[in-house]
Design an enzyme around this catalytic site. Structure first.
Site, PDB file in Angstrom:
ATOM      1  N   LYS A  85       0.844  -1.198   0.000  1.00 48.17           N
ATOM      2  CA  LYS A  85       0.000   0.000   0.000  1.00 48.17           C
ATOM      3  C   LYS A  85       0.882   1.253   0.000  1.00 48.17           C
ATOM      4  CE  LYS A  85      -3.491   2.500   2.663  1.00 48.17           C
ATOM      5  NZ  LYS A  85      -4.428   2.493   3.808  1.00 48.17           N
ATOM      6  N   GLU A  92      10.703  -4.517   4.402  1.00 46.75           N
ATOM      7  CA  GLU A  92      10.821  -5.915   3.992  1.00 46.75           C
ATOM      8  C   GLU A  92      10.455  -6.086   2.515  1.00 46.75           C
ATOM      9  OE1 GLU A  92       9.041  -4.792   6.596  1.00 46.75           O
ATOM     10  OE2 GLU A  92       9.063  -6.206   8.283  1.00 46.75           O
ATOM     11  N   GLY A 110      -4.759  -1.779   5.162  1.00 48.15           N
ATOM     12  CA  GLY A 110      -3.971  -2.926   4.700  1.00 48.15           C
ATOM     13  C   GLY A 110      -4.637  -4.244   5.023  1.00 48.15           C
ATOM     14  N   ARG A 111      -5.174  -4.369   6.258  1.00 49.64           N
ATOM     15  CA  ARG A 111      -5.767  -5.636   6.685  1.00 49.64           C
ATOM     16  C   ARG A 111      -7.183  -5.841   6.156  1.00 49.64           C
ATOM     17  NH1 ARG A 111      -4.518  -2.178  10.598  1.00 49.64           N
ATOM     18  NH2 ARG A 111      -6.188  -1.176  11.806  1.00 49.64           N
ATOM     19  N   GLU A 165      -4.624  -6.321  14.905  1.00 51.67           N
ATOM     20  CA  GLU A 165      -4.097  -5.011  14.484  1.00 51.67           C
ATOM     21  C   GLU A 165      -5.205  -3.957  14.484  1.00 51.67           C
ATOM     22  OE1 GLU A 165      -2.273  -3.854  10.394  1.00 51.67           O
ATOM     23  OE2 GLU A 165      -0.565  -4.453  11.628  1.00 51.67           O
ATOM     24  N   HIS A 174      -5.419 -32.691  18.004  1.00 53.06           N
ATOM     25  CA  HIS A 174      -4.241 -33.483  18.390  1.00 53.06           C
ATOM     26  C   HIS A 174      -3.092 -32.577  18.809  1.00 53.06           C
ATOM     27  CE1 HIS A 174      -6.182 -37.102  16.766  1.00 53.06           C
ATOM     28  NE2 HIS A 174      -6.722 -36.237  15.915  1.00 53.06           N
ATOM     29  N   LYS A 188       9.818  -0.647  14.209  1.00 54.53           N
ATOM     30  CA  LYS A 188      10.462  -0.385  12.914  1.00 54.53           C
ATOM     31  C   LYS A 188      11.582   0.643  13.078  1.00 54.53           C
ATOM     32  CE  LYS A 188       6.244  -0.877  10.096  1.00 54.53           C
ATOM     33  NZ  LYS A 188       5.334  -0.122   9.192  1.00 54.53           N
TER      34      LYS A 188
HETATM   35  O1  LIG Z   1       1.128  -2.768   2.291  1.00 52.20           O
HETATM   36  P1  LIG Z   1       2.249  -2.092   3.009  1.00 52.20           P
HETATM   37  O2  LIG Z   1       2.158  -0.590   2.971  1.00 52.20           O
HETATM   38  O3  LIG Z   1       3.587  -2.612   2.536  1.00 52.20           O
HETATM   39  O4  LIG Z   1       2.107  -2.465   4.581  1.00 52.20           O
HETATM   40  C1  LIG Z   1       2.233  -3.826   4.937  1.00 52.20           C
HETATM   41  C2  LIG Z   1       1.755  -4.014   6.358  1.00 52.20           C
HETATM   42  O5  LIG Z   1       2.550  -3.255   7.280  1.00 52.20           O
HETATM   43  C3  LIG Z   1       1.752  -2.892   8.399  1.00 52.20           C
HETATM   44  O6  LIG Z   1       2.310  -3.454   9.526  1.00 52.20           O
HETATM   45  C4  LIG Z   1       1.713  -1.371   8.533  1.00 52.20           C
HETATM   46  O7  LIG Z   1       3.052  -0.911   8.604  1.00 52.20           O
HETATM   47  C5  LIG Z   1       0.353  -3.451   8.141  1.00 52.20           C
HETATM   48  O8  LIG Z   1      -0.653  -2.654   8.643  1.00 52.20           O
HETATM   49  C6  LIG Z   1       0.329  -3.551   6.639  1.00 52.20           C
HETATM   50  O9  LIG Z   1      -0.646  -4.445   6.174  1.00 52.20           O
END
Ligand SMILES: O=P(O)(O)OC[C@H]1O[C@@](O)(CO)[C@@H](O)[C@@H]1O
Length: 553
Positions: free
Chosen positions: A214, A220, A275-276, A361, A392, A517
């Site tokens: 987003k 990452e 995002g979620r 979240e 199990h 972060k």
């Molecule tokens: O889609 P992106 O902007 O790369 O964010 C990824 C994820 O990082 C977060 O932890 C926000 O920093 C989540 O809310 C989000 O889905």
């Protein structure tokens, strides 16, 4: 939103009194014995108003409630202003107050504009869906080829959190609908192992990378995307070939083009998509590639049907509201710390993983929208696993542990794989029916004694008793299809929304993910030599120094 603290509501105080006065009486064995109509009274059938075949049952009769408790829970929802908050969300009001944003994932699945919305971008949803359809049709038909003219056979989605978990869960859940000659893979972790293992056997000539982010700033994802591009160019050499093997899903056009992905290979979404809550948006591209656009549209339609249910159904028959109130009863009055999701369907094995982010979240917060610290519990810890595997693994604790763990059991009546004349599915379902029964009604000491005989030790007898009275919801669908899955996911999204409104918190920002972060970025710059390590406590300093001592470059 009333702006009051949840514990100030009259209904909250009524629930506190009911818990204190009636808890001892709320025993499922007795409640069922005294009311033969209990199942009928506390179960509801959902029917998709746009497709009557999309219907399922919610049985919430095995909850520790009676008419008085249920009425008080509904009164709490009403007093908290959930209906007006819901209408504000669907009207596009900026209910995400800390970021001054609307919350309009519902607009992503409303192509007929049933909910009249004016927020910037909502009018562009059909165009993005058309772009998704055009692109996925081309890739799935072989019309879109790689730089050597070969069709795409492997799709690698690079994203994390909401840019990963939704696509992973849905592509797994709807695998029966996927085109088996398109292998969809996911890289999310910054751990180099994730990329290395994912591309190990991939052919750069036939691999398509989706960079899903987003913000297009997530460390990452951008690091993984850069390394994936390096891997690809290590084979393809010419940068011009990136255009046929990399597409982007984002709100950040500037960052996408700066990365080297052409704007025409970008699928846009907007800041009012959390995002979620984004699998319904361009983030769902890998889903549409896997199952085809028509099935993706069915997924959206199922969610939209649940949106219609949520916005039109009276509270006492409103499935997201019912699930939300049952959860609040245990989370805030019985002291339950977690909630377990138990899908009896192997294809749904990532369902709990998805709602760990979706729920935790959203509602893992201690400050209300008014900036006050709550004096009650907010979001539960969400966990779970596919049945029967969980039986199990952790069911011992569910049955005989010291913790109350409210459970949601979910199952399709019909399997996509009727192995052995559906014998496997009947065995699976027999467990789906039996486990809530065992949790609710247990096994008494006298039943145990009758089984083990008079010579058994007291300790053995006691260890075989199941106290029961452990609550659960049971959700039973005809089959897991794109449409029924869409309704199921949206139901849980709206459950989370209702709980957040009652607790007075902002379910749509995520301030809590930022500190780690920042600290990590600071430490990354200090990992070179021991002398670089500054400004930490002795534990963090000691750990980094130990790492620097033992690592092998
Ligand atoms: O889609 P992106 O902007 O790369 O964010 C990824 C994820 O990082 C977060 O932890 C926000 O920093 C989540 O809310 C989000 O889905």
């Amino acid at each position: 939103m009333s702006g009051k603290s949840a514990s100030d509501y009259a209904a909250w105080k009524t629930l506190e009194q009911l818990y204190a006065s009636d808890k001892a009486r709320l025993v499922l064995k007795d409640l069922f014995a005294s009311d033969p109509q209990r199942f009928a009274k506390f179960s509801r059938e959902y029917t998709d108003s746009t497709d009557p075949k999309n219907t399922f049952l919610l049985d919430f009769s095995k909850n520790l409630i009676d008419d008085k408790v249920f009425a008080a829970l509904l009164a709490l929802v009403k007093e908290a202003g959930v209906e007006s908050a819901r209408d504000a969300m669907f009207a596009g009001e900026h209910i995400n107050t800390s970021e001054d944003r609307a919350v309009l994932h519902i607009a992503l699945r409303d192509p007929q504009h049933h909910f009249s919305l004016s927020e910037d971008g909502t009018g562009d949803v059909p165009a993005v869906l058309a772009h998704i359809k055009d692109f996925t049709d081309k890739v799935r038909s072989g019309a879109w080829t790689g730089y050597t003219g070969k069709r795409i056979t492997t799709v690698v989605n690079i994203g994390i959190g909401g840019s990963d978990l939704g696509p992973v869960m849905v592509t797994e859940a709807l695998k029966p609908y996927s085109q088996r000659n398109l292998d969809c893979r996911f890289i999310s972790n910054i751990d180099g192992t994730h990329l290395a293992e994912t591309v190990r056997d991939a052919d750069p000539e036939t691999t398509l990378f989706i960079i899903a982010s987003k913000t297009f700033t997530t460390q990452e994802t951008i690091t993984n995307a850069t390394s994936a591009r390096d891997w690809f160019l290590g084979h393809a050499k010419d940068k011009a070939h990136v255009a046929k093997h990399f597409v982007a899903l984002s709100t950040n056009t500037k960052a996408v083009t700066a990365f080297g992905i052409a704007e025409e290979n970008m699928f846009q979404f907007w800041d009012w998509v959390g995002g979620r809550y984004s699998l319904w948006s361009a983030i769902g591209l890998s889903i549409a590639l896997a199952i085809g656009y028509e099935n993706f549209a069915e997924l959206l339609a199922g969610a939209h049907a649940m949106d219609r249910h949520f916005t039109t159904t009276p509270l006492e028959n409103n499935l997201p509201v019912i699930l939300a109130t049952m959860g609040i009863w245990y989370n805030d009055f019985y002291g339950a710390q977690t909630h377990v999701l138990l899908p009896y369907d192997q294809y749904l094995h990532k369902f709990a993983d998805y709602f760990q982010q979706g729920d935790m979240e959203s509602n893992g917060k201690f400050i209300t929208k008014q900036g006050k610290r709550v004096d009650y519990q907010t979001g539960p810890i969400i966990w779970g696993a596919a049945g029967t595997n969980g039986q199990h693994s952790f069911y011992q604790l569910l049955h005989q542990g010291t913790k109350l763990v409210p459970a949601d059991f979910i199952a399709p009546a019909t399997s996509h794989n009727p192995i052995g004349g559906s014998l496997h599915h009947r065995i699976l379902l027999s467990n789906y029916f039996a486990q809530p029964e065992a949790l609710a009604f247990g096994k008494s000491e006298e039943q145990v004694r009758a089984e083990v005989g008079a010579n058994a030790s007291e300790a053995l007898v006691k260890s075989k008793v199941f106290e029961g009275n452990r609550p659960s919801n049971s959700i039973l669908l005809p089959k897991i299809t794109p449409r029924s899955l869409g309704s199921l996911i949206a139901m849980y999204e709206h459950k989370i929304f209702v709980q957040g409104v009652v607790w007075g918190i902002n379910s749509f920002d995520q301030m809590g993910v930022e500190l780690g972060k920042v600290l990590a970025k600071n430490i990354l710059a200090q990992l070179g030599a021991p002398a670089d390590v500054k400004g930490h406590d002795s534990s963090t300093t000691g750990l980094i120094h130990y790492y620097q001592k033992i690592r092998v470059e």
